[in-house]
Scaffold this motif. Structure first.
Motif, PDB file in Angstrom:
ATOM      1  N   MET A  36       0.682  -0.775  -0.053  1.00  0.00           N
ATOM      2  CA  MET A  36      -0.030  -0.464  -0.047  1.00  0.00           C
ATOM      3  C   MET A  36       0.996   1.322  -0.264  1.00  0.00           C
ATOM      4  O   MET A  36       0.749   2.172  -0.545  1.00  0.00           O
ATOM      5  CB  MET A  36      -1.380   0.091   0.964  1.00  0.00           C
TER       6      MET A  36
ATOM      7  N   GLN B  40       3.621   1.583  -1.502  1.00  0.00           N
ATOM      8  CA  GLN B  40       4.407   1.762  -2.487  1.00  0.00           C
ATOM      9  C   GLN B  40       2.870   2.464  -3.749  1.00  0.00           C
ATOM     10  O   GLN B  40       3.772   3.109  -4.283  1.00  0.00           O
ATOM     11  CB  GLN B  40       4.898   0.085  -2.858  1.00  0.00           C
ATOM     12  N   LYS B  41       2.202   2.222  -3.179  1.00  0.00           N
ATOM     13  CA  LYS B  41       1.091   2.204  -4.039  1.00  0.00           C
ATOM     14  C   LYS B  41       1.134   4.184  -4.409  1.00  0.00           C
ATOM     15  O   LYS B  41       0.602   4.733  -4.330  1.00  0.00           O
ATOM     16  CB  LYS B  41      -0.682   1.942  -3.979  1.00  0.00           C
TER      17      LYS B  41
END
Length: 305
Positions: free
Chosen positions: A1, A3-4
């Motif tokens: 998450m 990284q998003k």
């Protein structure tokens, strides 16, 4: 998450003509083929207003771009800036109304100029009345999400996300104690502007360059020490006479707005500003004789500074 979300979070650097500067954070909320729009706090960028300074935005990949101010709203401590770089990732949008006390949250930003910092915590409280800035034009009233996620200077303007990485708030303020060096730090009391409140402001700024605020059409007695918010004056004029039209009298003490208890005049201002112009709300108050009465009010509208 993480990284998003991280590629949608930016560091905002402000340099002033007198050699000063500041660092804050922001989130990419809109992009086109040639430009991107970034949400942040007004207090992050206000030192650059009117040519008093310059703004640069550093992306997650280290690239830096000059930014311009699209618009700002000191009443809500919100602003939108723009860079000429398109096709960037946009942060996901959550529902701050659905947030519950105890929900996990994550704060993104650049605390103390340490970019790409992530801290986690929970929603500690909702509808927390918070006043930021100094008395006067720079004073902002925030119907805040309270969190224990560590928020420090530099986090301002960055997103507070839910567990799925969707923005539910804009980090805006902290309650803190000062260290021996004088630098304020987190003590687990951070405050974010709810996204559902902020998104209207952002949309209006992007569309028109300015935003609006709701108007009840009253002045409050700031010397009143009892429970509630005492009305000292009614205002008139187009967009400013909502209370008058609803029949609310001078001297009434507002005790709740749409079912939320009002402890004082600050809480009343914060709660009113959590709505949009034209919304219909229920105001309950105690009259001079001691009886309680409910009023249905259609809020007026004014350009927000």
């Amino acid at each position: 998450m993480v990284q998003k979300v991280s590629p949608t979070v930016v560091t905002i650097n402000v340099s002033t003509t007198n050699g000063g500067g500041d660092t804050g954070s922001g989130a990419i909320i809109k992009t086109s083929s040639t430009a991107s729009w970034i949400s942040t706090n007004n207090h992050v960028i206000d030192a650059a207003v009117g040519g008093a300074g310059t703004i640069s935005v550093e992306l997650d990949n280290g690239e830096s771009y000059d930014a311009t101010i699209v618009g700002r709203d000191s009443n809500y401590d919100l602003a939108v800036i723009k860079i000429n770089k398109g096709n960037l990732p946009v942060i996901g949008f959550g529902d701050s109304v659905a947030a519950q006390v105890g929900d996990p949250v994550i704060a993104f930003g650049s605390p103390l100029a340490l970019d790409r910092t992530v801290t986690s915590g929970i929603v500690s409280a909702l509808n927390r009345p918070v006043v930021t800035g100094t008395s006067g034009a720079s004073e902002s009233y925030v119907d805040a999400i309270q969190t224990d996620a560590a928020i420090n200077p530099g986090n301002s303007g960055g997103p507070l996300t839910d567990g799925a990485g969707n923005m539910i708030g804009i980090n805006a303020a902290i309650a803190s104690t000062a260290s021996a060096s004088g630098q304020a730090g987190s003590i687990g009391l951070g405050f974010a502007i709810p996204y559902n409140e902020a998104k209207r402001i952002f949309a209006e700024i992007i569309a028109k360059g300015f935003s609006t605020r709701p108007v009840l059409g009253v002045a409050f007695d700031n010397t009143y020490t009892g429970k509630g918010a005492k009305i000292s004056q009614l205002t008139t004029g187009a967009g400013s006479d909502a209370a008058t039209k609803a029949g609310i009298p001078v001297g009434m003490v507002i005790t709740s707005i749409n079912g939320i208890r009002i402890a004082n005049y600050t809480a009343a201002i914060v709660r009113i500003r959590s709505f949009a112009p034209g919304e219909i709300i229920t105001v309950v108050g105690n009259l001079n004789g001691g009886t309680s009465k409910s009023y249905t009010v259609t809020l007026g509208s004014a350009v927000s500074n």
